[in-house]
Structure formats: C-alpha cells, structure tokens
Design a protein around this motif. Structure first.
Motif, mmCIF file in Angstrom:
data_model
loop_
_atom_site.group_PDB
_atom_site.id
_atom_site.type_symbol
_atom_site.label_atom_id
_atom_site.label_comp_id
_atom_site.label_asym_id
_atom_site.label_seq_id
_atom_site.Cartn_x
_atom_site.Cartn_y
_atom_site.Cartn_z
ATOM 1 N N GLU A 191 0.862 -1.232 -0.184
ATOM 2 C CA GLU A 191 -0.288 -0.034 -0.031
ATOM 3 C C GLU A 191 0.826 1.236 0.017
ATOM 4 O OE1 GLU A 191 -3.650 1.744 -0.184
ATOM 5 O OE2 GLU A 191 -3.311 -0.375 -0.291
ATOM 6 N N VAL A 192 2.046 1.208 0.529
ATOM 7 C CA VAL A 192 2.856 2.379 0.659
ATOM 8 C C VAL A 192 3.351 2.467 -0.631
ATOM 9 C CG1 VAL A 192 5.188 3.148 1.198
ATOM 10 C CG2 VAL A 192 3.464 2.264 2.899
ATOM 11 N N GLY A 193 3.717 1.395 -1.194
ATOM 12 C CA GLY A 193 4.019 1.624 -2.908
ATOM 13 C C GLY A 193 3.118 2.269 -3.743
ATOM 14 N N ALA A 194 1.672 1.761 -3.525
ATOM 15 C CA ALA A 194 0.445 2.192 -4.384
ATOM 16 C C ALA A 194 0.331 3.759 -3.989
ATOM 17 C CB ALA A 194 -0.681 1.568 -3.729
ATOM 18 N N VAL A 195 0.606 4.110 -2.706
ATOM 19 C CA VAL A 195 0.581 5.641 -2.497
ATOM 20 C C VAL A 195 1.777 6.515 -3.359
ATOM 21 C CG1 VAL A 195 0.675 7.418 -0.839
ATOM 22 C CG2 VAL A 195 -0.376 5.362 -0.365
ATOM 23 N N ALA A 196 2.892 6.061 -3.131
ATOM 24 C CA ALA A 196 4.200 6.598 -3.717
ATOM 25 C C ALA A 196 4.241 6.667 -5.329
ATOM 26 C CB ALA A 196 5.311 6.093 -3.009
ATOM 27 N N GLY A 197 3.733 5.414 -5.762
ATOM 28 C CA GLY A 197 3.925 5.334 -7.180
ATOM 29 C C GLY A 197 3.447 6.333 -8.042
ATOM 30 N N PRO A 198 1.920 6.565 -7.855
ATOM 31 C CA PRO A 198 1.548 7.785 -8.946
ATOM 32 C C PRO A 198 1.902 8.837 -8.348
ATOM 33 C CG PRO A 198 -0.179 6.451 -7.678
ATOM 34 C CD PRO A 198 1.061 6.013 -7.044
ATOM 35 N N LEU A 199 2.613 9.399 -7.232
ATOM 36 C CA LEU A 199 3.100 10.663 -7.120
ATOM 37 C C LEU A 199 4.470 10.785 -8.012
ATOM 38 C CD1 LEU A 199 2.698 11.002 -3.074
ATOM 39 C CD2 LEU A 199 1.297 12.061 -5.150
ATOM 40 N N ILE A 200 5.141 9.692 -8.010
ATOM 41 C CA ILE A 200 6.318 9.492 -8.634
ATOM 42 C C ILE A 200 6.323 9.789 -10.176
ATOM 43 C CG2 ILE A 200 8.553 8.006 -9.272
ATOM 44 C CD1 ILE A 200 8.535 6.920 -6.347
#
Length: 430
Positions: free
Chosen positions: A147-156
C-alpha cells in the motif's frame, strides 16, 4: 522476510507509476478511442489475473526464485515496449507483457510469504504445545508495504510525466531490472523451503500434481467466495468514479488518499484484531463491514443526502471508502493466511494463483453485471447487488475454511468429501 517486503514495495511503486496514466497516454498521445483504450486495459488485467493460476503452477515447478526473476524481466520488457510504442498493436502487446510479468512473480512472492507464515505458525504451535498466541499475520506486512508503494507510485509517475510518458515507462522498466538483479544476487536458491523437511522443492510431480488445487472442492468454493473481496475493493476504481461523475476527479483523488492513509495506519492493528477474533469471525465481520459501506452510499448518496439531511456533503462516499477499507483490511490477511492450510505440505504457488484468478474472474463478471444494472435500472440496483454478494460471502465463507483454521478451543469443521484424494492429505517429497 526482510527481502520480500521491500521487493513488494518497489514492485508496487513501479506498477503504480505507470498504470494509472495508460488511459491518458492512449487517448491523448496515441489518439485512441474509448473502445481501444478499454480493450488494452482489459487485456492487461486479464493477462495478469487470468494467468495467476498458471503463474503459480510455474512457480511451484521452477521454484519461486526463478519465477520471480523471469517475471521481473518480462515486466521490464513490457514497460520498455510501452515507452517505444506509437500505435495500438505495439501498445497492446506491451501492456499484455506487463500483466504476464505480474502473473509470474506475484504468486511466487505470496507463496514465499505463505511458506514463512506456515513455518512461524508451526513453530509457535510446537513451542507452546498448541496453546500459544498465533504470531502476527505476515500478510498484513505484505499488504502494508504494498500500500505504501501504491501511494508513492502515482506521485513519482506524476512527477516524471512532465518529461514525457516514455521517461516514466523506461524508469519503471529500469526499476524492475534493478530489483531483478538484486534478487538474483540476494534471494537464496533454496527460497521456499523452511529447512525442516516440511516444505517442498520445486514440484515435478506432473500436470495432475501441479493443478491439485483444482481437485479440492472446499478450496474452490472458498476462493470463489473470497473473490468478492477483490470485486468490492475494485469499486473504488469502477463504481465510485461513475457515482461522482465527470466533475469529481479532485474528490476522487482525496478519497483514494483517505483509503491509502487508512490502510497504512490501521492494517497492522486490524490484522491483530483479526488474529484475536479467529478467521471465521474476522471474515464474517470484514464482509459485513463491506456490505455496510455499500449500504451507506445507497442511503446517503454520492454528493447530497438521501435520507439524513444536515450531514456534510460527501458523507456517503467517505463512509463507503472508510467501511470498505476497514473490511478489506480484515478480510485480506485473514483469507490469505488460510491458503497454506488448504495446501498442507504441497507447493503454495498454484493455490495463491487460483485464489487470485478467482478474484479476477469475480471482477470481470461482477463489474459486467453491476454495469448492466447501472445502465438499465439505475445505480441503486448495482449497489444492492454488491450488498447481497458481500452478505453471501459473510454468511457462507466461514463454512468453507480448512479444517485446521479454527479458533483456539473450538472444534474443527469436517472437510467436504471429494471423489479425489484431498490435497491436504497428500505430501510431496522435498
């Protein structure tokens, strides 16, 4: 475990940096129509979810290390293909490759985590004489890191998109190659074996042995009912945007952030609660919570309020996202932890693959049915169908748990008879 969790984090960063922008790229950069965009996205989803069972079987036969490394290479090739594509067919093929890559490594990773969970549970039971407190569900950590990756991915991805989509796709492809090389160096060749003789090496028992999960009727029913969880959570990306309408893009982004924040903050406490409740009660409570979320959107509406005047606008969507997230946090780890109990000492990849494939089928069929209802009878009818499906799972799913998945102090449920030998009674030589 210390290697698998960061891997899940990085995989989700790479995935979510690219996939949310595919529709935008196809429609604006490639000039594709809505039908073509839908076909590409549908093919990408089907190539991953539909192949999870096959990917799990491959992981069992090859071993998880080889399967994960192959998946990294295939997904990287897909992303590089997306970066170079300038027309429909190359883009379609590249999108399918990204899905196939996920079908190789996702069941293998879940199988490795399941092996670790099985070893920890067995060790706790042995050390305490069967009376100890179960260890914290390791799948909760897997969900949390993902879930942390799912939050950070779109921002990156959004930050890189200003340089052009090819930069986003190439960066994600390079990320998967780097992770693959790191795993090639760090992941042991014997990954998947606990070292105590109980867990198998790659399965070479033939086609019938590889697909033994298809002989376990109890597990098939469990997987079908558990698939409603993925269908329900998918409504954040399907039904909720339709409910908010074209002008709700900003609101939708806020609601996604709420869902992610809830998961990051509460996944571990909710998993601990599920452990205390036991699997049957946790699954029942989780699906009931999901049904309540769908009921909230029916009663309170998407923007205004249907029945309770005076409450803030968007109370309905916020209640839906909150209850759906809480239910998902109970159901997910509690359900995933049951898979190795179904498998016994057999390889786990095919079991997790079948579970994921059932979820993908549930999404395809369920979204189709709710879409037809929404078009013909209105949105309320589609939400009512989802409420009924969640309540059916809440009622029936606890009846199909494996015989070993009982709360301490409660008797085990009898196992369904089968015309073929139960997979939990067959042991594979390690």
């Amino acid at each position: 475990m210390s290697l698998l969790l960061p891997t899940q984090l990085v995989f989700n960063i790479g995935f979510y940096a690219v996939v949310p922008f595919l529709a935008l790229v196809m429609s604006e950069d490639l000039g594709l129509g809505a039908a073509a965009v839908g076909l590409v996205l549908g093919a990408r989803t089907f190539s991953q979810q539909g192949m999870f069972l096959l990917g799990g079987v491959i992981a069992d036969r090859w071993g998880p290390r080889r399967s994960i490394l192959t998946g990294c290479a295939i997904r990287a090739a897909g992303y590089f293909g997306l970066a170079a594509s300038d027309s429909f067919w190359p883009f379609l093929l590249s999108a399918v490759l990204t899905g196939v890559g996920g079908a190789f490594f996702s069941p293998a990773i879940e199988g490795l985590v399941g092996t670790l969970d099985r070893a920890r549970t067995s060790a706790t039971t042995t050390d305490s004489g069967g009376q100890g407190t179960p260890p914290r569900n390791v799948f909760a950590w897997l969900v949390l890191f993902g879930e942390v990756g799912a939050v950070a991915g779109p921002l990156i991805g959004l930050g890189l998109l200003s340089f052009g989509f090819p930069v986003v796709a190439v960066s994600a492809g390079g990320l998967f190659l780097i992770v693959g090389m790191a795993l090639w160096l760090l992941l042991p060749h014997h990954a998947g074996s606990t070292g105590n003789g109980a867990d198998p090496e790659p399965d070479n028992s033939g086609i019938r042995g590889a697909f033994a999960c298809l002989e376990d009727r109890r597990f098939i029913l469990f997987a079908a009912l558990f698939g409603v969880n993925l269908l329900a959570y998918n409504q954040l990306y399907f039904a909720l945007p339709l409910e908010l309408g074209r002008g709700g893009a900003g609101t939708l982004a806020i609601l996604f952030a709420v869902a992610s924040a809830l998961t990051i903050a509460l996944q571990l406490p909710m998993s601990a609660l599920a452990t205390r409740l036991g699997p049957a009660a946790a699954l029942r409570a989780g699906f009931t919570c999901i049904a309540a979320g769908f009921a909230a959107i029916v009663l309170l509406g998407s923007a205004g309020l249907h029945l309770v005047p005076g409450l803030p606008v968007l109370t309905g969507p916020v209640a839906l996202v909150t209850l759906l997230s809480l239910g998902h946090m109970l159901v997910g780890p509690a359900g995933l932890q049951q898979v190795h109990r179904f498998a016994g000492h057999r390889p786990l990849g095919a079991y997790y693959g079948l579970l994921a494939s059932c979820g993908g089928i549930a999404v395809l069929i369920g979204n189709g049915l709710t879409g037809v209802l929404r078009d013909t009878l209105g949105s309320t009818s589609s939400w009512v169908l989802l409420i009924l499906l969640a309540l059916v799972s809440a009622t029936l799913l606890p009846r199909f748990l494996p015989a070993t998945s009982v709360h301490p102090g409660r008797p085990a449920r009898p196992v369904l008879p089968s015309v073929l030998p139960s997979v939990t009674d067959q042991k594979v030589q390690s």
